[in-house]
Motif scaffolding. Structure first.
Motif, mmCIF file in Angstrom:
data_model
loop_
_atom_site.group_PDB
_atom_site.id
_atom_site.type_symbol
_atom_site.label_atom_id
_atom_site.label_comp_id
_atom_site.label_asym_id
_atom_site.label_seq_id
_atom_site.Cartn_x
_atom_site.Cartn_y
_atom_site.Cartn_z
ATOM 1 N N UNK A 195 0.813 -1.223 0.000
ATOM 2 C CA UNK A 195 0.000 0.000 0.000
ATOM 3 C C UNK A 195 0.844 1.268 0.000
ATOM 4 N N UNK A 196 2.158 1.148 0.154
ATOM 5 C CA UNK A 196 3.030 2.324 0.200
ATOM 6 C C UNK A 196 4.040 2.243 -0.948
ATOM 7 N N UNK A 197 3.671 2.728 -2.139
ATOM 8 C CA UNK A 197 4.572 2.595 -3.290
ATOM 9 C C UNK A 197 5.820 3.455 -3.148
ATOM 10 N N UNK A 198 6.920 2.907 -3.654
ATOM 11 C CA UNK A 198 8.196 3.607 -3.674
ATOM 12 C C UNK A 198 8.795 3.482 -5.068
ATOM 13 N N UNK A 199 9.309 4.544 -5.645
ATOM 14 C CA UNK A 199 9.977 4.422 -6.941
ATOM 15 C C UNK A 199 11.238 3.556 -6.812
ATOM 16 N N UNK A 200 11.375 2.601 -7.704
ATOM 17 C CA UNK A 200 12.539 1.727 -7.661
ATOM 18 C C UNK A 200 13.831 2.511 -7.848
ATOM 19 N N UNK A 201 13.773 3.581 -8.625
ATOM 20 C CA UNK A 201 14.969 4.392 -8.861
ATOM 21 C C UNK A 201 15.495 4.977 -7.556
ATOM 22 N N UNK A 202 14.588 5.455 -6.683
ATOM 23 C CA UNK A 202 15.025 6.032 -5.407
ATOM 24 C C UNK A 202 15.646 4.968 -4.507
ATOM 25 N N UNK A 203 15.110 3.747 -4.546
ATOM 26 C CA UNK A 203 15.698 2.678 -3.739
ATOM 27 C C UNK A 203 17.085 2.320 -4.242
ATOM 28 N N UNK A 204 17.264 2.269 -5.553
ATOM 29 C CA UNK A 204 18.563 1.920 -6.117
ATOM 30 C C UNK A 204 19.586 3.033 -5.914
ATOM 31 N N UNK A 205 19.137 4.267 -5.746
ATOM 32 C CA UNK A 205 20.081 5.355 -5.506
ATOM 33 C C UNK A 205 20.785 5.217 -4.164
ATOM 34 N N UNK A 206 20.174 4.517 -3.228
ATOM 35 C CA UNK A 206 20.788 4.310 -1.914
ATOM 36 C C UNK A 206 21.720 3.108 -1.881
ATOM 37 N N UNK A 207 21.784 2.369 -2.974
ATOM 38 C CA UNK A 207 22.612 1.168 -3.031
ATOM 39 C C UNK A 207 24.038 1.556 -3.392
#
Length: 382
Positions: free
Chosen positions: A278-290
């Motif tokens: 229910x809480x969408x997150x852009x995959x790009x933002x998650x990968x930026x923290x990797x």
């Protein structure tokens, strides 16, 4: 030890609780010291105190007691015994005719319950059932076993203020200068490994939700990682270019080897921050923290639960794998479905490009080795 204790230890060992001779000796010493004799529940809690390290293991011990033929008893607490004192006499009030005082005996002390060496019969049942024992989960792996596996995911580096003594450098500097020198201090070693965990939810993964949550919680409690990020998705995190499927030379061949170089990494996908999606997150933002010290692990059946082969899902998964491989230092896949059921499914094709292992103890050991940087051969790496 009574026979029921041997049956109890046997059940707990089969459930993955590593009890040995030292644990039996600890129980014997505690019983010899007087603990656990007042009731059957007291003996149960004594074993929980000695053997359980977590709340899940405590429930496991209590459930094992409920399954075996263990005696149940309750001993009455003995009354307080006072030290012996000389008999007391209380003078009765004198009467008007001058009669002599008559001694009145002091009240006798309450009776003391004599210790009973034989355990009494079990009291009649009250009709109540402890539902926590009925609902105690039993997973293929215990939390302790999972924690032991994931604590091997380490990349120690020295970081922070100098607080540890470097003995070799101190002696080397003293020998070179020929005079006593101040001690050489170095930063402490810290685990700099970061983990990105992508968990498939709903659909064919629904039967594995509890077990996967159990694994996820154990990884969180391992406590040795520099950072842990957990995100969720359903089947795939996004869609790749479907036109690539028409470029496959053989439409009846499920392999995507011919168009594999043309598949672009999936950067515009969507993941979720909660298991309910229910809480969408852009995959790009998650990968930026990797970073390069981050390992990525995916937990999904990849279509093996239903035994289906979907070229579209395979293409989307390959695109996701390329995005993770380009951002993270290592990538692995854990499948809750046994490896024998991967054949003729999307999982079989995904395993040709990504190191995939079953969600077992041996499989997680292999996955941790891959995340630590050890090479694992795949037919066509991404």
């Amino acid at each position: 030890m009574p026979p029921f204790v041997h049956a109890l230890i046997d059940q707990l060992r089969r459930r993955g609780l590593p009890l040995g001779v030292d644990d039996c000796d600890a129980l014997r010493r505690a019983l010899a010291a007087g603990f656990g004799w007042t009731s059957g529940a007291a003996l149960t809690e004594l074993c929980v105190t000695l053997w359980a390290k977590t709340a899940a293991e405590a429930d496991m011990v209590r459930a094992a007691f409920a399954r075996i033929d263990a005696p149940q008893w309750t001993l009455a607490a003995p009354a307080v015994v006072l030290e012996a004192a000389p008999s007391l006499t209380v003078a009765a009030p004198s009467v008007a005719d001058g009669a002599a005082d008559e001694p009145v005996a002091a009240p006798s002390p309450p009776p003391v319950a004599a210790p009973n060496r034989d355990l009494p019969a079990a009291p009649p049942g009250t009709g109540r059932v402890d539902t926590t024992l009925v609902l105690t989960p039993q997973y293929p792996l215990t939390e302790r076993e999972i924690v032991q596996v994931w604590r091997g995911l380490r990349r120690p580096t020295r970081h922070g203020p100098p607080v540890e003594l470097d003995v070799d450098e101190t002696l080397r500097r003293s020998a070179r200068l020929g005079v006593p020198v101040p001690p050489v201090l170095v930063p402490a070693r810290r685990n700099t490994t970061r983990l990105l965990l992508l968990v498939d939810r709903q659909g064919s993964m629904a039967p594995f939700h509890r077990y996967v949550e159990h694994v996820e919680q154990a990884v969180r409690r391992a406590g040795r990682l520099s950072a842990l990020t957990v995100v969720y998705f359903h089947n795939t995190a996004g869609a790749a270019d479907p036109a690539l499927l028409s470029a496959v030379p053989d439409p009846f061949d499920p392999a995507l080897d011919a168009v594999l170089p043309s598949v672009e990494p999936l950067l515009d996908g969507t993941v979720y921050g909660d298991p309910a999606l229910t809480s969408p997150l852009p995959l790009r933002e998650v990968l930026d923290t990797v970073t390069a010290t981050t390992g990525a692990a995916v937990i999904s059946d990849a279509g093996a639960a239903r035994g289906t082969l979907s070229p579209a899902r395979l293409l989307d998964t390959v695109a996701l794998g390329k995005a993770l491989r380009s951002a993270a230092g290592a990538l692995t896949w854990l499948n809750p479905v046994p490896a024998a059921r991967w054949r003729r499914s999307t999982a079989e094709q995904v395993a040709r490009h990504v190191p995939m292992f079953p969600l077992t103890r041996a499989g997680m050991y292999h996955a941790v080795d891959v995340l630590r940087g050890r090479p694992y051969p795949v037919p066509r790496p991404l």
